[in-house]
Each structure stands twice: as structure tokens, then as C-alpha cells.
Design a protein around this motif. Structure first.
Motif, PDB file in Angstrom:
ATOM      1  N   CYS A  14       0.829  -1.211   0.000  1.00 23.77           N
ATOM      2  CA  CYS A  14       0.000   0.000   0.000  1.00 23.77           C
ATOM      3  C   CYS A  14       0.861   1.258   0.000  1.00 23.77           C
ATOM      4  CB  CYS A  14      -0.925   0.004   1.220  1.00 23.77           C
ATOM      5  SG  CYS A  14      -2.175  -1.293   1.195  1.00 23.77           S
ATOM      6  N   LEU A  15       1.934   1.243   0.785  1.00 21.78           N
ATOM      7  CA  LEU A  15       2.792   2.414   0.881  1.00 21.78           C
ATOM      8  C   LEU A  15       3.506   2.699  -0.429  1.00 21.78           C
ATOM      9  CD1 LEU A  15       3.667   4.568   2.865  1.00 21.78           C
ATOM     10  CD2 LEU A  15       5.560   3.106   3.555  1.00 21.78           C
ATOM     11  N   ASN A  16       3.960   1.662  -1.105  1.00 24.22           N
ATOM     12  CA  ASN A  16       4.614   1.854  -2.395  1.00 24.22           C
ATOM     13  C   ASN A  16       3.637   2.333  -3.442  1.00 24.22           C
ATOM     14  OD1 ASN A  16       7.594   1.062  -2.612  1.00 24.22           O
ATOM     15  ND2 ASN A  16       6.774  -0.544  -1.301  1.00 24.22           N
ATOM     16  N   PHE A  17       2.390   1.898  -3.322  1.00 28.84           N
ATOM     17  CA  PHE A  17       1.381   2.341  -4.275  1.00 28.84           C
ATOM     18  C   PHE A  17       1.110   3.828  -4.119  1.00 28.84           C
ATOM     19  CE2 PHE A  17      -3.090   3.145  -5.370  1.00 28.84           C
ATOM     20  CZ  PHE A  17      -3.087   2.750  -6.697  1.00 28.84           C
ATOM     21  N   SER A  18       1.033   4.289  -2.862  1.00 32.27           N
ATOM     22  CA  SER A  18       0.749   5.706  -2.640  1.00 32.27           C
ATOM     23  C   SER A  18       1.991   6.566  -2.875  1.00 32.27           C
ATOM     24  CB  SER A  18       0.264   5.926  -1.196  1.00 32.27           C
ATOM     25  OG  SER A  18       1.280   5.591  -0.276  1.00 32.27           O
ATOM     26  N   ALA A  19       3.183   5.995  -2.616  1.00 29.02           N
ATOM     27  CA  ALA A  19       4.465   6.689  -2.827  1.00 29.02           C
ATOM     28  C   ALA A  19       4.490   8.050  -2.153  1.00 29.02           C
ATOM     29  CB  ALA A  19       4.745   6.825  -4.324  1.00 29.02           C
ATOM     30  N   GLN A  20       3.851   8.140  -0.998  1.00 27.91           N
ATOM     31  CA  GLN A  20       3.807   9.402  -0.268  1.00 27.91           C
ATOM     32  C   GLN A  20       4.303   9.172   1.150  1.00 27.91           C
ATOM     33  OE1 GLN A  20      -0.086  11.137   0.219  1.00 27.91           O
ATOM     34  NE2 GLN A  20       0.736  13.205   0.102  1.00 27.91           N
ATOM     35  N   PRO A 163      -1.590   1.911  10.230  1.00 24.40           N
ATOM     36  CA  PRO A 163      -1.022   0.640   9.726  1.00 24.40           C
ATOM     37  C   PRO A 163       0.440   0.735   9.280  1.00 24.40           C
ATOM     38  CG  PRO A 163      -2.345   1.662   8.021  1.00 24.40           C
ATOM     39  CD  PRO A 163      -2.485   2.546   9.236  1.00 24.40           C
ATOM     40  N   PHE A 164       1.308   1.103  10.242  1.00 28.63           N
ATOM     41  CA  PHE A 164       2.742   1.176   9.969  1.00 28.63           C
ATOM     42  C   PHE A 164       3.476   0.332  11.012  1.00 28.63           C
ATOM     43  CE2 PHE A 164       0.781   5.173   8.711  1.00 28.63           C
ATOM     44  CZ  PHE A 164       1.219   5.332   7.402  1.00 28.63           C
ATOM     45  N   PRO A 165       4.221  -0.702  10.619  1.00 33.81           N
ATOM     46  CA  PRO A 165       4.933  -1.549  11.585  1.00 33.81           C
ATOM     47  C   PRO A 165       6.235  -0.910  12.043  1.00 33.81           C
ATOM     48  CG  PRO A 165       5.332  -2.354   9.379  1.00 33.81           C
ATOM     49  CD  PRO A 165       4.385  -1.194   9.231  1.00 33.81           C
ATOM     50  N   ASP A 166       6.180   0.328  12.465  1.00 34.59           N
ATOM     51  CA  ASP A 166       7.377   1.089  12.811  1.00 34.59           C
ATOM     52  C   ASP A 166       7.126   1.815  14.133  1.00 34.59           C
ATOM     53  OD1 ASP A 166       9.908   2.252  12.606  1.00 34.59           O
ATOM     54  OD2 ASP A 166       9.678   2.660  10.468  1.00 34.59           O
ATOM     55  N   GLY A 167       8.125   2.561  14.574  1.00 35.47           N
ATOM     56  CA  GLY A 167       7.987   3.291  15.820  1.00 35.47           C
ATOM     57  C   GLY A 167       9.214   4.114  16.105  1.00 35.47           C
ATOM     58  N   PRO A 168       9.258   4.773  17.265  1.00 35.21           N
ATOM     59  CA  PRO A 168      10.400   5.621  17.592  1.00 35.21           C
ATOM     60  C   PRO A 168      11.664   4.803  17.832  1.00 35.21           C
ATOM     61  CG  PRO A 168       8.926   5.387  19.483  1.00 35.21           C
ATOM     62  CD  PRO A 168       8.227   4.772  18.315  1.00 35.21           C
ATOM     63  N   TYR A 169      12.797   5.494  17.693  1.00 34.02           N
ATOM     64  CA  TYR A 169      14.119   4.910  17.888  1.00 34.02           C
ATOM     65  C   TYR A 169      14.280   3.680  16.986  1.00 34.02           C
ATOM     66  CZ  TYR A 169      18.436   3.774  20.410  1.00 34.02           C
ATOM     67  OH  TYR A 169      19.742   3.517  20.723  1.00 34.02           O
ATOM     68  N   LYS A 170      14.770   2.567  17.500  1.00 34.58           N
ATOM     69  CA  LYS A 170      14.992   1.377  16.678  1.00 34.58           C
ATOM     70  C   LYS A 170      13.809   0.403  16.734  1.00 34.58           C
ATOM     71  CE  LYS A 170      19.994   1.577  17.511  1.00 34.58           C
ATOM     72  NZ  LYS A 170      21.186   0.858  18.016  1.00 34.58           N
ATOM     73  N   PHE A 171      12.728   0.796  17.382  1.00 37.14           N
ATOM     74  CA  PHE A 171      11.614  -0.123  17.612  1.00 37.14           C
ATOM     75  C   PHE A 171      10.741  -0.275  16.370  1.00 37.14           C
ATOM     76  CE2 PHE A 171      13.034   1.242  21.722  1.00 37.14           C
ATOM     77  CZ  PHE A 171      12.990   0.079  22.479  1.00 37.14           C
ATOM     78  N   HIS A 172      10.314  -1.505  16.121  1.00 30.78           N
ATOM     79  CA  HIS A 172       9.523  -1.817  14.934  1.00 30.78           C
ATOM     80  C   HIS A 172       8.941  -3.226  15.102  1.00 30.78           C
ATOM     81  CE1 HIS A 172      13.429  -3.739  14.135  1.00 30.78           C
ATOM     82  NE2 HIS A 172      12.710  -4.650  13.493  1.00 30.78           N
ATOM     83  N   GLY A 173       8.120  -3.642  14.121  1.00 29.64           N
ATOM     84  CA  GLY A 173       7.689  -5.030  14.053  1.00 29.64           C
ATOM     85  C   GLY A 173       6.338  -5.348  14.660  1.00 29.64           C
ATOM     86  N   LEU A 174       5.618  -4.342  15.131  1.00 35.55           N
ATOM     87  CA  LEU A 174       4.268  -4.577  15.663  1.00 35.55           C
ATOM     88  C   LEU A 174       3.235  -4.327  14.564  1.00 35.55           C
ATOM     89  CD1 LEU A 174       4.652  -2.918  19.182  1.00 35.55           C
ATOM     90  CD2 LEU A 174       4.207  -5.339  18.731  1.00 35.55           C
TER      91      LEU A 174
END
Length: 214
Positions: A14-20, A163-174
């Protein structure tokens, strides 16, 4: 785990489709000295998410670097062989930049140690424990998760509304953006305070990063 993997694939499609790009602003509270209760500092941090990567950095440093880079550009045009600039660090405490590459979340940490610029690359593995507890934070429906990372136990609240599997600092994956994050001692606390869509003129951080690499 398989559900999270499918979520990540759908997110990047979805993110690549929107490219924003999207900018999420966090209020970051931290203690310079964990033994002193009066050493609490506050700074606003940006998490810029693009189709291929994300950047996490301090707003104050970004403003300082932007002004410095504008000065360098003007001097290069007028006197390319003689460039000088000054930077004030009194207004900011966070001097690092974290770049995460998708989809494997390879992390590049740009920092300065004893006046030496350094790039530390790694692919941190976060083993999240997603819990059934839920609550509303900053008008987002959030769910709790915990993880042991960097020698600390962290508590995160993520929202599938973002719907972004990211977060602050190095945290991600949720399976959703991290809205609130703090360690057990409350020495480091992040809270999402705002977000916006990015336009072309908002991508100037790419130029700042290029200068740092140079």
C-alpha cells in the motif's frame, strides 16, 4: 507471527502504491542521569516514513542542520573554496539519526562520539510479547506489547488505526504504529503527538543525510 508477516507485506504494498511519505511527531522525555529525578529533559522527535525507509531524528537538530545547509549552499555558490558555518547545540540534546530500511528493518545509526562521526549498522531482532490489554491513547485505539531490548524492559502501546509496523528509535515489528513507548524505569518515554502527510518540499532531510554521509 505469520499474521504479522502478512500485515507487513500488505503495508509495504500500500505504501509503495501511494508513494507518499508520512511524518509522525513524538514527545520524547528522558533523564540525562537516571539517578537524578530532576534531570528530566524533553524534546520533539520526527519519524518520517517513506516507501523504502524511515528516518527518526530530533526536530531541533533538523532545524539547525537545515539552516546550516542553506548557508553552505549559498556559500558554495558565491565562494566555493571558502566555506564557514556555526551551529548552536544548546537548543537540542538528541544528535543522532536512525535510518530503517524496509522490509528487513536494517538500521543505520548516525551518531557522533567524542567529535567523531560514526555509522553503526545492524538488524535488531525484537521478540515482542503482544498482550490483550487495550486502552485509548491520544484518540487512538491501542494494544499493549512488551519487549526486552538494549538491556531494558520496554512497554509499548501500538495502534492498528495507523497501519505502519514502525515506531520511535529502533523499535519496529508490531502490527501497527507505536503510539506510546517507555522503559520500566521511565527513563525514556515517547508519546505520539501529531502526524501529517509529507509533500516534496518536506523531503529536504535526504539532502542533510547526504551531507552527513559525505
Amino acid at each position: 507471527m505469520k499474521l504479522n508477516y502478512c500485515f507487513v507485506l500488505i503495508f509495504f504494498a500500500c505504501l509503495n502504491f501511494s508513494a507518499q511519505g508520512n511524518r509522525f511527531t513524538y514527545e520524547y522525555q528522558f533523564r540525562i542521569d537516571s539517578t537524578k529525578t530532576d534531570s528530566l529533559k524533553k524534546e520533539f522527535m520526527n519519524l518520517d516514513i517513506f516507501p523504502a525507509k524511515s528516518y527518526f531524528y530530533g526536530q531541533a537538530q533538523y532545524a539547525s542542520d537545515s539552516a546550516m545547509n542553506h548557508s553552505i549552499i549559498q556559500q558554495r555558490k558565491s565562494t566555493p573554496n571558502s566555506i564557514s558555518y556555526s551551529s548552536t547545540t544548546d537548543e537540542w540534546n538528541v544528535s543522532y539519526l536512525i535510518e530503517k530500511s524496509y522490509p528487513n528493518f536494517k538500521t543505520s545509526w548516525f551518531t557522533n562520539i567524542e567529535q567523531t562521526n560514526m555509522i553503526v549498522e545492524e538488524t535488531p531482532v525484537l521478540k515482542w510479547n503482544i498482550l490483550p490489554e487495550t486502552q485509548k491513547i491520544e484518540n487512538y485505539n491501542c494494544q499493549k506489547a512488551t519487549v526486552n531490548f538494549g538491556g531494558r524492559i520496554w512497554e509499548a502501546w501500538f495502534s492498528k488505526d495507523l497501519p505502519f509496523p514502525d515506531g520511535p528509535y529502533k523499535f519496529h515489528g508490531l502490527p501497527g504504529l507505536i503510539v506510546k513507548l517507555e522503559d520500566k524505569t521511565k527513563s525514556h518515554q515517547f508519546l505520539l503527538k501529531g502526524n501529517k502527510k509529507l509533500s516534496t518540499e518536506d523531503h529536504s532531510w535526504d539532502y542533510i543525510l547526504a551531507l552527513q554521509k559525505e
